[in-house]
Design a protein around this motif. Sequence first.
Motif, PDB file in Angstrom:
ATOM      1  N   UNK A 143      27.444  71.292  77.406  1.00  0.00           N
ATOM      2  CA  UNK A 143      28.742  71.389  78.065  1.00  0.00           C
ATOM      3  C   UNK A 143      28.997  70.196  78.978  1.00  0.00           C
ATOM      4  N   UNK A 144      27.932  69.642  79.565  1.00  0.00           N
ATOM      5  CA  UNK A 144      28.084  68.455  80.409  1.00  0.00           C
ATOM      6  C   UNK A 144      28.639  67.290  79.598  1.00  0.00           C
ATOM      7  N   UNK A 164      31.687  62.453  76.850  1.00  0.00           N
ATOM      8  CA  UNK A 164      30.926  62.007  75.678  1.00  0.00           C
ATOM      9  C   UNK A 164      31.395  62.732  74.414  1.00  0.00           C
ATOM     10  N   UNK A 165      31.851  63.954  74.594  1.00  0.00           N
ATOM     11  CA  UNK A 165      32.436  64.718  73.494  1.00  0.00           C
ATOM     12  C   UNK A 165      33.879  65.045  73.841  1.00  0.00           C
ATOM     13  N   UNK A 166      34.706  65.119  72.848  1.00  0.00           N
ATOM     14  CA  UNK A 166      36.123  65.416  73.057  1.00  0.00           C
ATOM     15  C   UNK A 166      36.490  66.734  72.388  1.00  0.00           C
ATOM     16  N   UNK A 167      37.332  67.477  73.064  1.00  0.00           N
ATOM     17  CA  UNK A 167      37.875  68.689  72.464  1.00  0.00           C
ATOM     18  C   UNK A 167      39.119  68.350  71.655  1.00  0.00           C
ATOM     19  N   UNK A 168      39.181  68.910  70.470  1.00  0.00           N
ATOM     20  CA  UNK A 168      40.329  68.664  69.604  1.00  0.00           C
ATOM     21  C   UNK A 168      41.520  69.491  70.087  1.00  0.00           C
TER      22      UNK A 168
END
Length: 436
Positions: free
Chosen positions: A40-41, A47-51
């Motif tokens: 989740x961090x 670093x990660x993207x929500x669509x």
Amino acid sequence: MREGLVRALRGEPTGAHWRALAAALSPLALTYSAGLKAYLLSYRIGLRKRHRLGCAVVSVGNLSSGGTGKTGLVISLARALTDAGLRCCILNRGYRGRNENDVAVVSDGSATVLGPDEAGDEAYLLATSLPGTPVVVGRDRRKSGTAALDKFDPQVIVLDDGMQYYQLHRDLEITLLDAARPFGNGLTLPAGILREPPGHLRRSDWVILSGPLPGECGRPLFERVRRCAGHERLARGEYRCATIVSVNGDRRLKPGELKGRNVATMCGLGNPGAFESMVTALGANVVHRTRFPDHHVPDPAGLDRAMLAARRSGAELTLVTPKDEVKLPPIAGTTPVYVVHAVYEVDRLPEVVDDVKRVVCSAAHFSPAAESMRLKLRVRAVPSAPARTACVSGVGVGRVQSVHDSGTMQSASGLPERLQAMARLPSAPVSRSAFV
């Protein structure tokens, strides 16, 4: 054996050896929680993207594993949204259906086009329960959501079992908890039933306590959930029996007609005890219980054994749920089988629908270009006494910092509950004249 361990994980009374086994798994639970925190961090730091889909997304999910009434709530919520004039579409994983790894339309809003084998039992139940509402399945909800948006142009998508689907942005988060034991034994998987620690309940905009509260323990339990959630948007939800219909549809019983009768129950649910308790509350004497694993498709031999045991126990009827009915093969020469149709009722559902309407309006103002602009601009209130106007800083993260009311400024913590709820949601709609 399995039932004893499940009771230990749920925090229910069971043998000391089962509790010891659950405690022995606690190091693995710590590892699980640490991995989840790191995952989740990666979203929080970018670093990660929500669509993002091009419409409002409402997630209905669980903090724990097991059944809490998600399917019933999705049905009740979708009906209420349709009655409110909103175009709604349901996304479901299609678990154990042949199209789980693809994207498939189960219902196009005019007809159910896939059966339970192709769609999965829950998706098929949603489709047949919601005529007029499209249902789309697929493990990758980004793909199925995009397909639903292109094909049906909904104003709001309801994401069934979506709390742990972190890859997809949602505008409203609804979380269900078992009212009897909301956090099980307090541990995460595999030492407990929690998919996420209790503190993660703060991500939820609404928390639904599902099922009857446990007597005198109800108030302390309610307060504990409220502290974990960090807000007052808690509601009560419970299944209410509507009618009881024979599997071939030739006879109906009123709920009161079960009183005093010997019955057997047969189900494959995440929480079979909730179904059995509802039957008992109708006054029936449950003389035999058959519990299959969740989503289980009974084979003819196993079904014959269950029906024989029910008959030997003196059952006049065997009761199943609609989710189980769609998987039953033809049954002959056994005790009569009836399907218990229930409606999931939520005491504050109109308020939930109001919040969905608001995020639909917010999503209607969203575009990637506009969102980029919101992140860069500081938005201030336009004085307009005696009207009350939200004054927002950093609208891209959706936080209301202050409010203008007849010339006085208040901190966000002093806002009324409805405006504080608004502050928790991303990209609240703001008048264009407020941009400077």
